[in-house]
Design a protein around this motif. Sequence first.
Motif, PDB file in Angstrom:
ATOM      1  N   VAL A 118      11.553   2.326  -7.263  1.00 45.74           N
ATOM      2  CA  VAL A 118      12.239   1.031  -7.423  1.00 45.74           C
ATOM      3  C   VAL A 118      12.455   0.416  -6.042  1.00 45.74           C
ATOM      4  O   VAL A 118      12.359   1.118  -5.028  1.00 45.74           O
ATOM      5  CB  VAL A 118      13.592   1.204  -8.159  1.00 45.74           C
ATOM      6  CG1 VAL A 118      13.379   1.714  -9.570  1.00 45.74           C
ATOM      7  CG2 VAL A 118      14.512   2.166  -7.423  1.00 45.74           C
ATOM      8  N   ILE A 119      12.719  -0.886  -5.991  1.00 45.84           N
ATOM      9  CA  ILE A 119      13.011  -1.487  -4.688  1.00 45.84           C
ATOM     10  C   ILE A 119      14.241  -2.399  -4.753  1.00 45.84           C
ATOM     11  O   ILE A 119      14.608  -2.899  -5.815  1.00 45.84           O
ATOM     12  CB  ILE A 119      11.825  -2.282  -4.086  1.00 45.84           C
ATOM     13  CG1 ILE A 119      11.484  -3.503  -4.920  1.00 45.84           C
ATOM     14  CG2 ILE A 119      10.606  -1.436  -3.892  1.00 45.84           C
ATOM     15  CD1 ILE A 119      10.446  -4.379  -4.230  1.00 45.84           C
ATOM     16  N   GLY A 140       3.015  -0.117  -9.198  1.00 46.32           N
ATOM     17  CA  GLY A 140       3.758   0.958  -9.872  1.00 46.32           C
ATOM     18  C   GLY A 140       5.263   0.897  -9.680  1.00 46.32           C
ATOM     19  O   GLY A 140       5.969   1.837 -10.046  1.00 46.32           O
ATOM     20  N   VAL A 141       5.757  -0.198  -9.092  1.00 41.85           N
ATOM     21  CA  VAL A 141       7.216  -0.337  -8.962  1.00 41.85           C
ATOM     22  C   VAL A 141       7.800  -0.558 -10.360  1.00 41.85           C
ATOM     23  O   VAL A 141       7.324  -1.398 -11.108  1.00 41.85           O
ATOM     24  CB  VAL A 141       7.571  -1.528  -8.035  1.00 41.85           C
ATOM     25  CG1 VAL A 141       9.076  -1.769  -8.016  1.00 41.85           C
ATOM     26  CG2 VAL A 141       7.043  -1.272  -6.632  1.00 41.85           C
ATOM     27  N   ALA A 165       5.328 -14.592  -4.257  1.00 39.96           N
ATOM     28  CA  ALA A 165       3.946 -14.226  -3.940  1.00 39.96           C
ATOM     29  C   ALA A 165       3.620 -12.783  -4.319  1.00 39.96           C
ATOM     30  O   ALA A 165       2.470 -12.459  -4.605  1.00 39.96           O
ATOM     31  CB  ALA A 165       3.713 -14.425  -2.438  1.00 39.96           C
ATOM     32  N   MET A 166       4.622 -11.913  -4.355  1.00 39.45           N
ATOM     33  CA  MET A 166       4.304 -10.475  -4.437  1.00 39.45           C
ATOM     34  C   MET A 166       4.661  -9.785  -5.756  1.00 39.45           C
ATOM     35  O   MET A 166       4.323  -8.607  -5.946  1.00 39.45           O
ATOM     36  CB  MET A 166       5.011  -9.730  -3.287  1.00 39.45           C
ATOM     37  CG  MET A 166       4.477 -10.088  -1.922  1.00 39.45           C
ATOM     38  SD  MET A 166       5.379  -9.263  -0.588  1.00 39.45           S
ATOM     39  CE  MET A 166       4.705  -7.622  -0.659  1.00 39.45           C
ATOM     40  N   ALA A 167       5.350 -10.483  -6.665  1.00 37.67           N
ATOM     41  CA  ALA A 167       5.873  -9.793  -7.859  1.00 37.67           C
ATOM     42  C   ALA A 167       4.769  -9.094  -8.657  1.00 37.67           C
ATOM     43  O   ALA A 167       4.907  -7.935  -9.055  1.00 37.67           O
ATOM     44  CB  ALA A 167       6.642 -10.777  -8.736  1.00 37.67           C
ATOM     45  N   MET A 168       3.670  -9.803  -8.881  1.00 38.70           N
ATOM     46  CA  MET A 168       2.574  -9.233  -9.677  1.00 38.70           C
ATOM     47  C   MET A 168       2.018  -7.983  -9.006  1.00 38.70           C
ATOM     48  O   MET A 168       1.761  -6.972  -9.660  1.00 38.70           O
ATOM     49  CB  MET A 168       1.422 -10.242  -9.805  1.00 38.70           C
ATOM     50  CG  MET A 168       1.730 -11.404 -10.690  1.00 38.70           C
ATOM     51  SD  MET A 168       1.617 -10.930 -12.430  1.00 38.70           S
ATOM     52  CE  MET A 168       1.782 -12.523 -13.203  1.00 38.70           C
ATOM     53  N   GLU A 200       0.840  -1.199   0.000  1.00 37.21           N
ATOM     54  CA  GLU A 200       0.000   0.000   0.000  1.00 37.21           C
ATOM     55  C   GLU A 200       0.876   1.252   0.000  1.00 37.21           C
ATOM     56  O   GLU A 200       0.607   2.223  -0.713  1.00 37.21           O
ATOM     57  CB  GLU A 200      -0.856  -0.035   1.261  1.00 37.21           C
ATOM     58  CG  GLU A 200      -2.131   0.730   1.145  1.00 37.21           C
ATOM     59  CD  GLU A 200      -2.843   0.692   2.497  1.00 37.21           C
ATOM     60  OE1 GLU A 200      -2.746  -0.332   3.188  1.00 37.21           O
ATOM     61  OE2 GLU A 200      -3.464   1.719   2.841  1.00 37.21           O
ATOM     62  N   LEU A 201       1.949   1.202   0.791  1.00 40.12           N
ATOM     63  CA  LEU A 201       2.876   2.328   0.835  1.00 40.12           C
ATOM     64  C   LEU A 201       3.474   2.571  -0.553  1.00 40.12           C
ATOM     65  O   LEU A 201       3.547   3.710  -1.035  1.00 40.12           O
ATOM     66  CB  LEU A 201       3.998   2.039   1.850  1.00 40.12           C
ATOM     67  CG  LEU A 201       5.104   3.084   1.909  1.00 40.12           C
ATOM     68  CD1 LEU A 201       4.594   4.389   2.512  1.00 40.12           C
ATOM     69  CD2 LEU A 201       6.304   2.583   2.720  1.00 40.12           C
ATOM     70  N   LEU A 202       3.897   1.480  -1.205  1.00 42.32           N
ATOM     71  CA  LEU A 202       4.496   1.611  -2.539  1.00 42.32           C
ATOM     72  C   LEU A 202       3.496   2.231  -3.510  1.00 42.32           C
ATOM     73  O   LEU A 202       3.836   3.118  -4.295  1.00 42.32           O
ATOM     74  CB  LEU A 202       4.948   0.235  -3.045  1.00 42.32           C
ATOM     75  CG  LEU A 202       6.212  -0.311  -2.366  1.00 42.32           C
ATOM     76  CD1 LEU A 202       6.334  -1.815  -2.557  1.00 42.32           C
ATOM     77  CD2 LEU A 202       7.449   0.393  -2.908  1.00 42.32           C
ATOM     78  N   GLU A 203       2.277   1.755  -3.414  1.00 38.81           N
ATOM     79  CA  GLU A 203       1.236   2.275  -4.300  1.00 38.81           C
ATOM     80  C   GLU A 203       1.049   3.786  -4.083  1.00 38.81           C
ATOM     81  O   GLU A 203       0.974   4.551  -5.039  1.00 38.81           O
ATOM     82  CB  GLU A 203      -0.062   1.538  -3.974  1.00 38.81           C
ATOM     83  CG  GLU A 203      -1.002   1.427  -5.126  1.00 38.81           C
ATOM     84  CD  GLU A 203      -2.135   0.486  -4.737  1.00 38.81           C
ATOM     85  OE1 GLU A 203      -3.271   0.845  -5.000  1.00 38.81           O
ATOM     86  OE2 GLU A 203      -1.854  -0.581  -4.130  1.00 38.81           O
TER      87      GLU A 203
END
Length: 334
Positions: free
Chosen positions: A99-100, A118-119, A109-112, A84-87
């Motif tokens: 970027v991360i 928006g990463v 589990a999280m790539a998609m 949520e923070l990234l979004e």
Amino acid sequence: MTATTPKLLIDRFGRTVDYLRISITDRCDFRCVYCMAEDMTFLPREQVLTLEEIYTLAKAFVDLGVKKIRITGGEPLVRKGALELLENIGQIDGLQELVITTNGSQLEAMAMELKAAGVKRLNISLDTLDEDKFKAITRTGNLQHVLQGIQAAKLAGFERIKINAVILKNKNHLEVCNLVQYAVDNEIDISFIEEMPLGIVDQHDRSNAYYSSDLIRQDLAKQFSLVASLEKTGGPSNYFKVNGTQTRVGFISPHSDNFCSTCNRVRLTVEGRLLLCLGNEHSVDLKALLRAEPGNMELLKKAIIDAMLIKPEKHEFNVHEQPVILRYMNMTGG
Ligand code: SAM
Ligand code: SF4
């Protein structure tokens, strides 16, 4: 902000700061030997920036001309609410690149979701393809999870995925050709990093483990044809292209090739300290300001602009001495 307030962050040496790295947690599911001690005590929750505080700080920096933000840690993807923070950060007007840097353990589990949030790009840490060496270096990591995570990131459509490999003599220096071959096979990039003396590590002597970028280049030359590239990605890497492939090989050489003169970045620690240089302690406590004057964006921005005056000219790492920097990399974010 008044009409005269600068919109750019410029330090005393004329360097424009347009890149911010944020450590969003000091916690991690790995205990890499160059990054942490085996037995770590993590910060109590109240000392760590809240997700809202991180967002407010990111917004202030973008208003002041920051164009690229890297979210890191600790392992950023183990923090609850990270997506949520990234979004939210990804939607800040004026930010060009979010970027991360991740150890890859959660990517399957999280790539998609990261892509959807928006990463733009991922740096994934991988120091070896050998199960035993991977265990020895990360202590608690699982190599297969990371490899599956990299495949998931490719499937999710991330481009220019980059592997970061810290090379330590007698731990993984014989792995460099295997790692480049893996990068070539997967059409991704790779950067080799010289270990930096941050925090006291208990497992090896940093001066004995030093393996220079020059030595890595010599090792690679036996198997690959590397063509020097003038390409820069806004970071300290010097790049080479593996001839006849899509893969770029970068070298981040804090000891053998000082890159400070072109430094364009600052870091926000997990405790909300604005750190002006990875290799020095010059910092400003932005969390204290935020909590004393909640919502006062003008004061926050002024503190950030003023902080540029104490950005040091360069780092002074010495592999042969005990570190003067006692903080670990997970606090500041690599
Ligand atoms: N946990 C994530 C990861 O490992 O990618 C993000 C945080 S980690 C601190 C960021 C990067 O710093 C990783 O690529 C890691 O290999 C690197 N790193 C950690 N300690 C280091 C050290 N002492 N010297 C050089 N690089 C280091
Ligand atoms: Fe965790 Fe990354 Fe540090 Fe390894 S380098 S212990 S994965 S924060």
